[in-house]
Design a protein around this motif. Structure first.
Motif, PDB file in Angstrom:
ATOM      1  N   LEU A 189       0.854  -1.175   0.000  1.00 56.10           N
ATOM      2  CA  LEU A 189       0.000   0.000   0.000  1.00 56.10           C
ATOM      3  C   LEU A 189       0.898   1.235   0.000  1.00 56.10           C
ATOM      4  O   LEU A 189       2.026   1.184   0.507  1.00 56.10           O
ATOM      5  N   ARG A 190       0.369   2.322  -0.553  1.00 54.83           N
ATOM      6  CA  ARG A 190       1.071   3.596  -0.451  1.00 54.83           C
ATOM      7  C   ARG A 190       0.159   4.608   0.217  1.00 54.83           C
ATOM      8  O   ARG A 190      -0.933   4.899  -0.293  1.00 54.83           O
ATOM      9  N   LEU A 191       0.601   5.122   1.338  1.00 50.35           N
ATOM     10  CA  LEU A 191      -0.133   6.165   2.033  1.00 50.35           C
ATOM     11  C   LEU A 191       0.356   7.530   1.573  1.00 50.35           C
ATOM     12  O   LEU A 191       1.542   7.707   1.301  1.00 50.35           O
ATOM     13  N   SER A 192      -0.566   8.468   1.518  1.00 49.85           N
ATOM     14  CA  SER A 192      -0.231   9.848   1.182  1.00 49.85           C
ATOM     15  C   SER A 192      -0.745  10.768   2.279  1.00 49.85           C
ATOM     16  O   SER A 192      -1.765  10.485   2.908  1.00 49.85           O
ATOM     17  N   CYS A 193      -0.049  11.857   2.474  1.00 50.71           N
ATOM     18  CA  CYS A 193      -0.466  12.871   3.445  1.00 50.71           C
ATOM     19  C   CYS A 193      -0.263  14.228   2.786  1.00 50.71           C
ATOM     20  O   CYS A 193       0.881  14.651   2.554  1.00 50.71           O
ATOM     21  N   ALA A 194      -1.374  14.879   2.485  1.00 52.88           N
ATOM     22  CA  ALA A 194      -1.332  16.187   1.841  1.00 52.88           C
ATOM     23  C   ALA A 194      -1.452  17.279   2.894  1.00 52.88           C
ATOM     24  O   ALA A 194      -2.342  17.228   3.752  1.00 52.88           O
ATOM     25  N   TRP A 210       5.413   9.513   9.974  1.00 53.45           N
ATOM     26  CA  TRP A 210       4.260   8.613   9.985  1.00 53.45           C
ATOM     27  C   TRP A 210       4.292   7.834  11.291  1.00 53.45           C
ATOM     28  O   TRP A 210       5.301   7.217  11.622  1.00 53.45           O
ATOM     29  N   TYR A 211       3.195   7.898  12.024  1.00 60.49           N
ATOM     30  CA  TYR A 211       3.009   7.147  13.251  1.00 60.49           C
ATOM     31  C   TYR A 211       1.907   6.118  13.010  1.00 60.49           C
ATOM     32  O   TYR A 211       1.108   6.250  12.078  1.00 60.49           O
ATOM     33  N   ARG A 212       1.867   5.130  13.881  1.00 61.13           N
ATOM     34  CA  ARG A 212       0.747   4.192  13.829  1.00 61.13           C
ATOM     35  C   ARG A 212       0.338   3.790  15.240  1.00 61.13           C
ATOM     36  O   ARG A 212       1.146   3.824  16.168  1.00 61.13           O
ATOM     37  N   ARG A 222      11.235  -2.610   4.462  1.00 59.93           N
ATOM     38  CA  ARG A 222       9.901  -2.860   3.879  1.00 59.93           C
ATOM     39  C   ARG A 222       9.159  -1.560   3.569  1.00 59.93           C
ATOM     40  O   ARG A 222       8.402  -1.499   2.605  1.00 59.93           O
ATOM     41  N   PHE A 223       9.366  -0.549   4.382  1.00 54.39           N
ATOM     42  CA  PHE A 223       8.673   0.737   4.215  1.00 54.39           C
ATOM     43  C   PHE A 223       9.653   1.795   3.719  1.00 54.39           C
ATOM     44  O   PHE A 223      10.833   1.787   4.094  1.00 54.39           O
ATOM     45  N   THR A 224       9.134   2.722   2.920  1.00 57.94           N
ATOM     46  CA  THR A 224       9.945   3.844   2.448  1.00 57.94           C
ATOM     47  C   THR A 224       9.144   5.131   2.584  1.00 57.94           C
ATOM     48  O   THR A 224       8.019   5.225   2.056  1.00 57.94           O
ATOM     49  N   ILE A 225       9.715   6.096   3.276  1.00 57.21           N
ATOM     50  CA  ILE A 225       9.081   7.406   3.398  1.00 57.21           C
ATOM     51  C   ILE A 225       9.734   8.358   2.405  1.00 57.21           C
ATOM     52  O   ILE A 225      10.946   8.297   2.169  1.00 57.21           O
ATOM     53  N   SER A 226       8.917   9.213   1.804  1.00 55.99           N
ATOM     54  CA  SER A 226       9.441  10.196   0.862  1.00 55.99           C
ATOM     55  C   SER A 226       8.565  11.441   0.930  1.00 55.99           C
ATOM     56  O   SER A 226       7.473  11.409   1.495  1.00 55.99           O
ATOM     57  N   THR A 243       3.363  17.107   0.029  1.00 59.47           N
ATOM     58  CA  THR A 243       2.860  15.765   0.317  1.00 59.47           C
ATOM     59  C   THR A 243       3.997  14.872   0.786  1.00 59.47           C
ATOM     60  O   THR A 243       5.108  14.944   0.259  1.00 59.47           O
ATOM     61  N   VAL A 244       3.684  14.038   1.783  1.00 61.18           N
ATOM     62  CA  VAL A 244       4.611  13.013   2.229  1.00 61.18           C
ATOM     63  C   VAL A 244       3.959  11.664   1.992  1.00 61.18           C
ATOM     64  O   VAL A 244       2.735  11.528   2.104  1.00 61.18           O
ATOM     65  N   TYR A 245       4.771  10.697   1.641  1.00 62.02           N
ATOM     66  CA  TYR A 245       4.279   9.365   1.279  1.00 62.02           C
ATOM     67  C   TYR A 245       4.903   8.304   2.187  1.00 62.02           C
ATOM     68  O   TYR A 245       5.998   8.491   2.721  1.00 62.02           O
ATOM     69  N   LEU A 246       4.191   7.200   2.300  1.00 64.65           N
ATOM     70  CA  LEU A 246       4.754   6.026   2.956  1.00 64.65           C
ATOM     71  C   LEU A 246       4.434   4.823   2.076  1.00 64.65           C
ATOM     72  O   LEU A 246       3.284   4.398   2.002  1.00 64.65           O
TER      73      LEU A 246
END
Length: 125
Positions: free
Chosen positions: A18-23, A36-38, A66-70, A77-80
């Motif tokens: 999955l790819r999460l986005s945060c605008a 990114w927190y969970r 396994r995860f990449t933040i950008s 926007t930040v992605y996970l």
């Protein structure tokens, strides 16, 4: 004031991606370290990944590899990117803007952290 809106959560099978986005709203996005927190049911919220204004990244051990933040400052926007997902990755994922760091490093904002509403990621077969 920074408003954060996450998207991209959902139900995925183990091993999936999955790819999460945060605008982010506002023009000051580039001054904030983003994270990114969970939070899983019954557990404390934990920092999963972060990216500084200069692009330096950090990850909790359980997601390293396994995860990449950008981040895309032009799009605020930040992605996970989450690969090889496991059932233990199931949680509500929150986007965070580090208000204290922005104030300390750049004199931007009031020192208050900003949070999104969260997006649910469920990893299950």
């Amino acid at each position: 004031q920074v408003q954060l809106v996450e998207s991209g959560g959902g139900l995925v099978q183990p091993g999936g991606s999955l790819r999460l986005s945060c605008a982010a709203s506002g023009s000051m996005f580039s001054f904030y370290t983003m994270g990114w927190y969970r939070q899983a049911p019954g557990k404390q919220r934990e920092l999963v990944a972060s990216i500084t204004t200069g692009g330096t990244t950090d990850y909790v051990d359980s997601v390293t590899g396994r995860f990449t933040i950008s981040r895309d400052n032009a799009k605020s926007t930040v992605y996970l990117q989450m690969n090889n997902l496991k059932p233990e990755d199931t949680a509500v994922y929150y986007c965070n803007a580090d208000g204290y760091g922005a104030l300390l490093s750049y004199g931007v904002g009031t020192g208050v952290d900003y949070w999104g509403e969260g997006t649910l990621v469920t990893v299950s077969s």
